[in-house]
Write a protein that holds these residues in place. Sequence first.
Motif, PDB file in Angstrom:
ATOM      1  N   SER A   1       0.847  -1.060   0.169  1.00 27.54           N
ATOM      2  CA  SER A   1       0.080   0.080   0.114  1.00 27.54           C
ATOM      3  C   SER A   1       0.744   1.178  -0.007  1.00 27.54           C
ATOM      4  O   SER A   1       0.414   2.199  -0.291  1.00 27.54           O
ATOM      5  N   ARG A   2       2.157   1.027   0.364  1.00 27.23           N
ATOM      6  CA  ARG A   2       2.990   2.420   0.440  1.00 27.23           C
ATOM      7  C   ARG A   2       3.194   2.655  -1.278  1.00 27.23           C
ATOM      8  O   ARG A   2       3.716   3.875  -1.336  1.00 27.23           O
ATOM      9  N   GLY A   3       2.559   1.805  -2.231  1.00 26.78           N
ATOM     10  CA  GLY A   3       2.908   2.381  -3.447  1.00 26.78           C
ATOM     11  C   GLY A   3       2.274   3.719  -3.720  1.00 26.78           C
ATOM     12  O   GLY A   3       2.374   4.374  -4.841  1.00 26.78           O
TER      13      GLY A   3
ATOM     14  N   ASP B   1      11.966   4.805  -4.007  1.00 27.03           N
ATOM     15  CA  ASP B   1      12.149   3.352  -2.820  1.00 27.03           C
ATOM     16  C   ASP B   1      11.168   3.663  -1.673  1.00 27.03           C
ATOM     17  O   ASP B   1      11.373   4.477  -0.845  1.00 27.03           O
ATOM     18  N   VAL B   2      10.127   2.774  -1.563  1.00 28.76           N
ATOM     19  CA  VAL B   2       9.413   2.717  -0.372  1.00 28.76           C
ATOM     20  C   VAL B   2       9.473   1.675   0.516  1.00 28.76           C
ATOM     21  O   VAL B   2       8.831   1.442   1.235  1.00 28.76           O
TER      22      VAL B   2
ATOM     23  N   TYR C   1      19.893   8.579  -8.572  1.00 27.70           N
ATOM     24  CA  TYR C   1      19.070   9.523  -7.532  1.00 27.70           C
ATOM     25  C   TYR C   1      18.062   8.772  -6.935  1.00 27.70           C
ATOM     26  O   TYR C   1      17.327   7.882  -7.779  1.00 27.70           O
ATOM     27  N   TYR C   2      17.937   8.794  -5.505  1.00 28.59           N
ATOM     28  CA  TYR C   2      16.804   8.017  -5.003  1.00 28.59           C
ATOM     29  C   TYR C   2      15.964   9.172  -4.338  1.00 28.59           C
ATOM     30  O   TYR C   2      16.142  10.247  -3.951  1.00 28.59           O
ATOM     31  N   VAL C   3      14.559   8.684  -4.554  1.00 23.33           N
ATOM     32  CA  VAL C   3      13.296   9.366  -3.859  1.00 23.33           C
ATOM     33  C   VAL C   3      12.973   8.451  -2.715  1.00 23.33           C
ATOM     34  O   VAL C   3      12.454   7.269  -2.910  1.00 23.33           O
ATOM     35  N   ARG C   4      13.120   8.949  -1.441  1.00 23.88           N
ATOM     36  CA  ARG C   4      12.694   8.127  -0.286  1.00 23.88           C
ATOM     37  C   ARG C   4      11.736   9.099   0.563  1.00 23.88           C
ATOM     38  O   ARG C   4      11.847  10.180   0.748  1.00 23.88           O
ATOM     39  N   PRO C   5      10.978   8.242   1.275  1.00 18.30           N
ATOM     40  CA  PRO C   5      10.030   8.804   2.074  1.00 18.30           C
ATOM     41  C   PRO C   5      10.628   9.605   3.276  1.00 18.30           C
ATOM     42  O   PRO C   5      11.622   9.101   3.922  1.00 18.30           O
TER      43      PRO C   5
END
Length: 264
Positions: A16-18, A203-204, A223-227
């Motif tokens: 569900s983090r998607g 990345d979740v 490049y990483y996009v993280r919460p």
Amino acid sequence: MDTDDNIGLVFSGGGSRGSYQIGVWQALIDMDMAHKISAVYGTSVGAINGAAFIQGNVQLALDIWQNINYAKVFAHMPSERPRVSNRKLYINWLKGALRNRGLDVSPLKETIRASIEEDAVRSSSLDFGLVTFDLKKRKALYLTKEDIPKGQLVEYIIASATFPVFQPHRIEDRLFLDGGLVDNRPLSFFKNNTMINKIIVVDVTMARHVWPNVRVKGDVDMYYVRPSKLLGSPMAFDHKRIISNLDLGYQDGRKQLARISIGR
């Protein structure tokens, strides 16, 4: 900056983090970066979101995530998750899952089948790939859209997103489970892709060092996009949590993607 940037996009698994990834997708659009994506690879929910990205319909993805609930994911479930205090309902649901070798997610499968258009994915100029786990062969399968038999693309997307507590997904005489069992951030697709010069990984997983450390050939910027905040359980399909994660994905995307300089 060179104007021939080719950006690869990776969506990790995460249940569900998607929803967070859809927020990042919206940020890519608003920052005029989405058109630079030339390849999208994903595992589990990342494969679902990746196929939606290939179709180019962010509004459809938003509508699905904004209206999802437990009943639209799990069979024989109310729209709100039964609380442990509702002992009879909760125990009966768990017993049913055990009898059937896992949770029945037929409602989710039907949503995916109704939303992903195989012809649109195949006809796109963007590369697409996913990871799933073949139970019969006991091995991970890294499949691009060209590798998947015609008429079965959506079924393999479902196979990639078959979380280990779900019933295994059958395609003909083979059973599959979630690709996240072996590779939740499928950078391996870029090993021999010399056309990509930048990779964005959304990345979740909330864990940075549990998946294969893949070296990508060539001069590639990663490049990483993280919460920036916790996203909750991968099985949390509560409306408020989903909406919150969508918004966080957009805000984090705007902030974290701002450091990427691309040609126009």
